[in-house]
Design a protein around this motif. Sequence first.
Motif, PDB file in Angstrom:
ATOM      1  N   PRO A   7      -6.474  20.936   3.435  1.00  0.00           N
ATOM      2  CA  PRO A   7      -5.886  22.110   3.924  1.00  0.00           C
ATOM      3  C   PRO A   7      -4.772  22.073   4.402  1.00  0.00           C
ATOM      4  O   PRO A   7      -4.516  21.041   5.733  1.00  0.00           O
ATOM      5  N   GLY A   8      -3.359  22.596   4.036  1.00  0.00           N
ATOM      6  CA  GLY A   8      -2.033  22.511   4.905  1.00  0.00           C
ATOM      7  C   GLY A   8      -1.635  21.077   4.693  1.00  0.00           C
ATOM      8  O   GLY A   8      -1.312  20.952   3.321  1.00  0.00           O
ATOM      9  N   MET A   9      -1.300  20.320   5.276  1.00  0.00           N
ATOM     10  CA  MET A   9      -0.503  19.239   5.118  1.00  0.00           C
ATOM     11  C   MET A   9      -1.487  18.105   4.114  1.00  0.00           C
ATOM     12  O   MET A   9      -2.683  17.842   4.701  1.00  0.00           O
ATOM     13  N   ASP A  10      -0.894  17.489   3.210  1.00  0.00           N
ATOM     14  CA  ASP A  10      -1.629  16.544   2.334  1.00  0.00           C
ATOM     15  C   ASP A  10      -1.574  15.311   2.688  1.00  0.00           C
ATOM     16  O   ASP A  10      -0.923  14.882   3.660  1.00  0.00           O
ATOM     17  N   GLY A  11      -2.434  14.462   2.297  1.00  0.00           N
ATOM     18  CA  GLY A  11      -2.497  13.063   2.822  1.00  0.00           C
ATOM     19  C   GLY A  11      -1.246  12.403   2.542  1.00  0.00           C
ATOM     20  O   GLY A  11      -1.149  11.529   3.342  1.00  0.00           O
ATOM     21  N   ILE A  12      -0.492  12.601   1.622  1.00  0.00           N
ATOM     22  CA  ILE A  12       0.673  11.524   1.330  1.00  0.00           C
ATOM     23  C   ILE A  12       1.720  12.154   2.639  1.00  0.00           C
ATOM     24  O   ILE A  12       2.460  11.078   2.979  1.00  0.00           O
ATOM     25  N   THR A  13       1.805  13.194   2.985  1.00  0.00           N
ATOM     26  CA  THR A  13       2.569  13.668   3.829  1.00  0.00           C
ATOM     27  C   THR A  13       2.066  13.210   5.380  1.00  0.00           C
ATOM     28  O   THR A  13       3.142  12.851   5.885  1.00  0.00           O
ATOM     29  N   VAL A  14       1.051  13.284   5.441  1.00  0.00           N
ATOM     30  CA  VAL A  14       0.545  12.651   6.549  1.00  0.00           C
ATOM     31  C   VAL A  14       0.961  10.943   6.570  1.00  0.00           C
ATOM     32  O   VAL A  14       1.414  10.552   7.862  1.00  0.00           O
ATOM     33  N   ALA A  15       0.766  10.345   5.399  1.00  0.00           N
ATOM     34  CA  ALA A  15       1.189   8.996   5.553  1.00  0.00           C
ATOM     35  C   ALA A  15       2.534   8.831   5.914  1.00  0.00           C
ATOM     36  O   ALA A  15       3.215   7.765   6.596  1.00  0.00           O
ATOM     37  N   GLU A  16       3.431   9.505   5.148  1.00  0.00           N
ATOM     38  CA  GLU A  16       4.742   9.766   5.484  1.00  0.00           C
ATOM     39  C   GLU A  16       5.113   9.769   6.937  1.00  0.00           C
ATOM     40  O   GLU A  16       6.032   9.200   7.753  1.00  0.00           O
ATOM     41  N   ARG A  17       4.754  10.714   7.643  1.00  0.00           N
ATOM     42  CA  ARG A  17       4.996  11.261   8.752  1.00  0.00           C
ATOM     43  C   ARG A  17       4.604  10.170   9.839  1.00  0.00           C
ATOM     44  O   ARG A  17       5.076   9.740  10.741  1.00  0.00           O
ATOM     45  N   ILE A  18       3.405   9.209   9.516  1.00  0.00           N
ATOM     46  CA  ILE A  18       3.015   8.283  10.444  1.00  0.00           C
ATOM     47  C   ILE A  18       3.869   7.033  10.190  1.00  0.00           C
ATOM     48  O   ILE A  18       4.177   6.421  11.330  1.00  0.00           O
ATOM     49  N   ARG A  19       4.091   6.731   9.203  1.00  0.00           N
ATOM     50  CA  ARG A  19       5.097   5.656   8.816  1.00  0.00           C
ATOM     51  C   ARG A  19       6.333   5.822   9.480  1.00  0.00           C
ATOM     52  O   ARG A  19       6.947   4.718   9.721  1.00  0.00           O
ATOM     53  N   ALA A  20       6.864   7.194   9.494  1.00  0.00           N
ATOM     54  CA  ALA A  20       8.423   7.250  10.052  1.00  0.00           C
ATOM     55  C   ALA A  20       7.978   7.061  11.662  1.00  0.00           C
ATOM     56  O   ALA A  20       8.844   6.900  12.285  1.00  0.00           O
ATOM     57  N   GLN A  21       6.834   7.463  12.234  1.00  0.00           N
ATOM     58  CA  GLN A  21       6.789   7.444  13.717  1.00  0.00           C
ATOM     59  C   GLN A  21       6.259   6.017  14.245  1.00  0.00           C
ATOM     60  O   GLN A  21       6.793   5.593  15.242  1.00  0.00           O
ATOM     61  N   GLN A  22       5.462   5.330  13.283  1.00  0.00           N
ATOM     62  CA  GLN A  22       4.920   4.135  13.596  1.00  0.00           C
ATOM     63  C   GLN A  22       4.568   3.239  12.534  1.00  0.00           C
ATOM     64  O   GLN A  22       3.678   3.049  11.718  1.00  0.00           O
ATOM     65  N   PRO A  23       5.999   2.638  12.036  1.00  0.00           N
ATOM     66  CA  PRO A  23       5.904   1.808  10.778  1.00  0.00           C
ATOM     67  C   PRO A  23       4.965   0.644  11.030  1.00  0.00           C
ATOM     68  O   PRO A  23       4.637   0.048   9.825  1.00  0.00           O
TER      69      PRO A  23
END
Length: 253
Positions: A64-80
Amino acid sequence: MSAQQQQLLSRVLVVDDDPVVGKSFDRVLSGKGYAVVTARDGEEALAKIGAEKYDAVFTDIRMPGMDGITVAERIRAQQPWLPVVIVSGYATVENEARARAAGVSAVLHKPLSPQMIEDSAREAVRERGVEAVAVAEAPAVVALMAVPAAAAAPAAKPALRGVPVALVPLLTLAFVLLAPFAGLLALVAVPAWHFVKWLIARPSTEFTRWGRDVALFFAAPFLGLAYIIAMPFVGLGVIAWFAVKAVFTRRGA
C-alpha cells in the motif's frame, strides 16, 4: 541478549505489509548472526533507515502506498552502499527490469524457502561490506583531486635569490634583448675610449695640434654612436632599478 551482542549482529530490515513474511525471515535468520527488523510499508522503512543502521533491506514489490521499487530507489539515493533485495510474488519482465534499473542487489521470487532467505541475506551483507569500503574511499579520492596544483607540487625555487619570482621572466627578457647591444657598445666604446686616453696622454712634442684634432675628429662618431646606443638602455636600467626597489619596499612593509 545483551546490547553488545545485538550490536555485533547484522541488522536486516524486512519491508512487507504481510507480517508472515517478516516472521519467516526472523525464524530463519535468528540465531545465525542476524537481527531482523520489520516495517509495514515504505514510509515506515525509510523512517527506520534514517534512524538506525542496517546491513541489508528486503522489500516486497507490491505494498500500500509506496511500492518496493520506489523504496529501493529512495534508499539507494540516500545510502548507495546499502544493498536492497526485491521480494516479488509478481514475477514480470517489466518489474524485474525496473528493479534492476533501480540498482537492487537481487530479486527473489515468492514463495521463499529457508535456504533462499539465508543465502540472499549472506550475499547482501557481504555486498554491504564491499560497497561501504568503496564509498568510504571515494571522498579521499575526490579530496586528492581537488587539491590545487600549487599545494600538491613543491614550491619552485626562485631563479634569483632576493628577487620576486614574478620579476624573473621580465629580467630574463631584458637580459636577452640587451645582451647584443651591450656587446656592440663594448666593441665600439672601449677601443675609442682607450684611443682618446692614449691620444691625450701623449707628449705634445710627438703630435702637433693639427694631428690631435684630426684623431679626435675620427673618434667622435664612435663615441657618439656609443652614447646613442647606451642612453636608452641606461634609462631602462634606472627605471627597472626603481621598480625592483619599490617591490622590495612594499614586501618589507
